[in-house]
Design a protein around this motif. Structure first.
Motif, PDB file in Angstrom:
ATOM      1  N   UNK A 170       0.831  -1.205   0.000  1.00 30.06           N
ATOM      2  CA  UNK A 170       0.000   0.000   0.000  1.00 30.06           C
ATOM      3  C   UNK A 170       0.867   1.257   0.000  1.00 30.06           C
ATOM      4  N   UNK A 171       1.916   1.257   0.792  1.00 33.03           N
ATOM      5  CA  UNK A 171       2.811   2.418   0.864  1.00 33.03           C
ATOM      6  C   UNK A 171       3.551   2.595  -0.456  1.00 33.03           C
ATOM      7  N   UNK A 172       4.090   1.500  -0.988  1.00 33.94           N
ATOM      8  CA  UNK A 172       4.852   1.585  -2.233  1.00 33.94           C
ATOM      9  C   UNK A 172       3.972   2.068  -3.390  1.00 33.94           C
ATOM     10  N   UNK A 173       2.747   1.569  -3.439  1.00 34.74           N
ATOM     11  CA  UNK A 173       1.828   1.972  -4.512  1.00 34.74           C
ATOM     12  C   UNK A 173       1.592   3.480  -4.497  1.00 34.74           C
ATOM     13  N   UNK A 174       1.435   4.056  -3.314  1.00 30.93           N
ATOM     14  CA  UNK A 174       1.187   5.493  -3.218  1.00 30.93           C
ATOM     15  C   UNK A 174       2.453   6.326  -3.398  1.00 30.93           C
ATOM     16  N   UNK A 175       3.596   5.776  -2.996  1.00 29.95           N
ATOM     17  CA  UNK A 175       4.854   6.492  -3.236  1.00 29.95           C
ATOM     18  C   UNK A 175       5.139   6.618  -4.730  1.00 29.95           C
ATOM     19  N   UNK A 176       4.793   5.574  -5.472  1.00 21.55           N
ATOM     20  CA  UNK A 176       4.977   5.614  -6.930  1.00 21.55           C
ATOM     21  C   UNK A 176       4.110   6.716  -7.545  1.00 21.55           C
ATOM     22  N   UNK A 177       2.977   6.964  -6.927  1.00 26.07           N
ATOM     23  CA  UNK A 177       2.074   8.018  -7.404  1.00 26.07           C
ATOM     24  C   UNK A 177       2.448   9.391  -6.846  1.00 26.07           C
ATOM     25  N   UNK A 178       3.614   9.484  -6.183  1.00 25.64           N
ATOM     26  CA  UNK A 178       4.130  10.732  -5.610  1.00 25.64           C
ATOM     27  C   UNK A 178       3.264  11.296  -4.478  1.00 25.64           C
ATOM     28  N   UNK A 179       2.624  10.420  -3.725  1.00 24.06           N
ATOM     29  CA  UNK A 179       1.884  10.868  -2.557  1.00 24.06           C
ATOM     30  C   UNK A 179       2.885  11.241  -1.467  1.00 24.06           C
ATOM     31  N   UNK A 180       2.527  12.187  -0.628  1.00 21.79           N
ATOM     32  CA  UNK A 180       3.377  12.570   0.492  1.00 21.79           C
ATOM     33  C   UNK A 180       3.183  11.558   1.633  1.00 21.79           C
ATOM     34  N   UNK A 181       4.112  11.494   2.571  1.00 19.81           N
ATOM     35  CA  UNK A 181       3.932  10.598   3.720  1.00 19.81           C
ATOM     36  C   UNK A 181       2.650  10.897   4.501  1.00 19.81           C
ATOM     37  N   UNK A 182       2.304  12.172   4.618  1.00 18.91           N
ATOM     38  CA  UNK A 182       1.072  12.535   5.332  1.00 18.91           C
ATOM     39  C   UNK A 182      -0.165  12.006   4.595  1.00 18.91           C
ATOM     40  N   UNK A 183      -0.164  12.127   3.268  1.00 18.97           N
ATOM     41  CA  UNK A 183      -1.297  11.623   2.484  1.00 18.97           C
ATOM     42  C   UNK A 183      -1.415  10.106   2.637  1.00 18.97           C
ATOM     43  N   UNK A 184      -0.289   9.409   2.602  1.00 15.76           N
ATOM     44  CA  UNK A 184      -0.301   7.954   2.744  1.00 15.76           C
ATOM     45  C   UNK A 184      -0.809   7.578   4.129  1.00 15.76           C
ATOM     46  N   UNK A 185      -0.335   8.276   5.148  1.00 19.24           N
ATOM     47  CA  UNK A 185      -0.756   7.996   6.511  1.00 19.24           C
ATOM     48  C   UNK A 185      -2.261   8.195   6.678  1.00 19.24           C
ATOM     49  N   UNK A 186      -2.783   9.301   6.143  1.00 20.26           N
ATOM     50  CA  UNK A 186      -4.226   9.566   6.216  1.00 20.26           C
ATOM     51  C   UNK A 186      -5.013   8.492   5.483  1.00 20.26           C
ATOM     52  N   UNK A 187      -4.536   8.106   4.304  1.00 21.63           N
ATOM     53  CA  UNK A 187      -5.206   7.078   3.512  1.00 21.63           C
ATOM     54  C   UNK A 187      -5.277   5.760   4.295  1.00 21.63           C
ATOM     55  N   UNK A 188      -4.151   5.376   4.893  1.00 24.51           N
ATOM     56  CA  UNK A 188      -4.109   4.117   5.640  1.00 24.51           C
ATOM     57  C   UNK A 188      -5.031   4.160   6.848  1.00 24.51           C
ATOM     58  N   UNK A 189      -5.074   5.299   7.548  1.00 20.28           N
ATOM     59  CA  UNK A 189      -5.948   5.435   8.713  1.00 20.28           C
ATOM     60  C   UNK A 189      -7.413   5.312   8.311  1.00 20.28           C
ATOM     61  N   UNK A 190      -7.773   5.882   7.168  1.00 19.53           N
ATOM     62  CA  UNK A 190      -9.163   5.793   6.687  1.00 19.53           C
ATOM     63  C   UNK A 190      -9.489   4.408   6.149  1.00 19.53           C
ATOM     64  N   UNK A 191      -8.552   3.791   5.439  1.00 16.70           N
ATOM     65  CA  UNK A 191      -8.809   2.502   4.801  1.00 16.70           C
ATOM     66  C   UNK A 191      -8.785   1.321   5.765  1.00 16.70           C
ATOM     67  N   UNK A 192      -8.015   1.443   6.838  1.00 20.03           N
ATOM     68  CA  UNK A 192      -7.888   0.338   7.792  1.00 20.03           C
ATOM     69  C   UNK A 192      -8.154   0.833   9.213  1.00 20.03           C
ATOM     70  N   UNK A 193      -9.366   1.310   9.491  1.00 22.52           N
ATOM     71  CA  UNK A 193      -9.634   1.885  10.823  1.00 22.52           C
ATOM     72  C   UNK A 193      -9.549   0.849  11.952  1.00 22.52           C
ATOM     73  N   UNK A 194      -9.773  -0.431  11.626  1.00 21.32           N
ATOM     74  CA  UNK A 194      -9.761  -1.467  12.645  1.00 21.32           C
ATOM     75  C   UNK A 194      -8.388  -2.119  12.824  1.00 21.32           C
ATOM     76  N   UNK A 195      -7.385  -1.651  12.074  1.00 18.47           N
ATOM     77  CA  UNK A 195      -6.034  -2.226  12.162  1.00 18.47           C
ATOM     78  C   UNK A 195      -5.016  -1.141  12.494  1.00 18.47           C
ATOM     79  N   UNK A 196      -4.750  -0.894  13.770  1.00 17.24           N
ATOM     80  CA  UNK A 196      -3.853   0.184  14.177  1.00 17.24           C
ATOM     81  C   UNK A 196      -2.417  -0.006  13.672  1.00 17.24           C
ATOM     82  N   UNK A 197      -2.002  -1.250  13.415  1.00 15.21           N
ATOM     83  CA  UNK A 197      -0.637  -1.463  12.910  1.00 15.21           C
ATOM     84  C   UNK A 197      -0.456  -0.913  11.498  1.00 15.21           C
ATOM     85  N   UNK A 198      -1.582  -0.662  10.797  1.00 10.59           N
ATOM     86  CA  UNK A 198      -1.505  -0.096   9.450  1.00 10.59           C
ATOM     87  C   UNK A 198      -1.433   1.428   9.536  1.00 10.59           C
TER      88      UNK A 198
END
Length: 165
Positions: free
Chosen positions: A137-165
């Motif tokens: 998930x991280x690599x896919x978004x880095x390839x799209x030039x997402x910022x770390x903050x954008x990736x973090x927000x995306x992961x928090x929204x996409x996996x709300x029940x998995x804190x390790x994500x």
């Protein structure tokens, strides 16, 4: 000089001679030790030349510092008094006591504290991207030039029940 120090000096000289490429019989003669001792040193080291222990920086508490903290705690010394005695900041002593005292009893255990310190400092440490789903998930978004903050927000929204994500 104590016998143990003489033995340590001989052993360190032994490893120096090995790095110089001398034969084992020449090394034993130079050190005045029996060949059986040579074999014991090699076996104890597991074969390869041991890496010498790095000198400590003074930045971290030493085992002797932890023993002194325990001794002073037993006598009823406070955090500031212990800090003054060791030449450390009171916050360092407070943090050490908070991390390594038993909650129910409040007793500070210096050997257990040193063991935990050594475990925390061990390398390599596991890292979050060991999880293949997270790494993808991280690599896919880095390839799209997402910022770390954008990736973090995306992961928090996409996996709300998995804190390790």
């Amino acid at each position: 000089m104590p016998a143990s120090q003489v033995q340590k000096d001989r052993q360190s000289r032994f490893w120096e001679l090995i790095t110089e490429g001398l034969s084992s019989s020449t090394e034993c003669e130079a050190l005045g030790v029996d060949r059986s001792q040579w074999y014991r040193w090699i076996k104890a080291a597991g074969g390869p030349i041991p890496v010498p222990e790095r000198p400590r920086s003074g930045r971290y508490l030493e085992p002797d510092d932890r023993l002194r903290i325990a001794d002073l705690r037993i006598t009823g010394a406070g955090v500031r008094e212990i800090a003054r005695e060791l030449g450390r900041s009171p916050s360092t002593i407070s943090r050490e006591l908070r991390r390594n005292s038993r909650p129910n009893i409040g007793a500070y255990r210096p050997y257990a504290a040193q063991k935990r310190c050594d475990e925390r400092a061990r390398r390599p440490k596991s890292w979050r991207l060991d999880d293949p789903v997270l790494a993808a998930a991280v690599e896919e978004r880095l390839v799209k030039n997402w910022s770390p903050e954008q990736i973090s927000d995306y992961l928090a929204r996409s996996f709300p029940d998995r804190p390790e994500m």
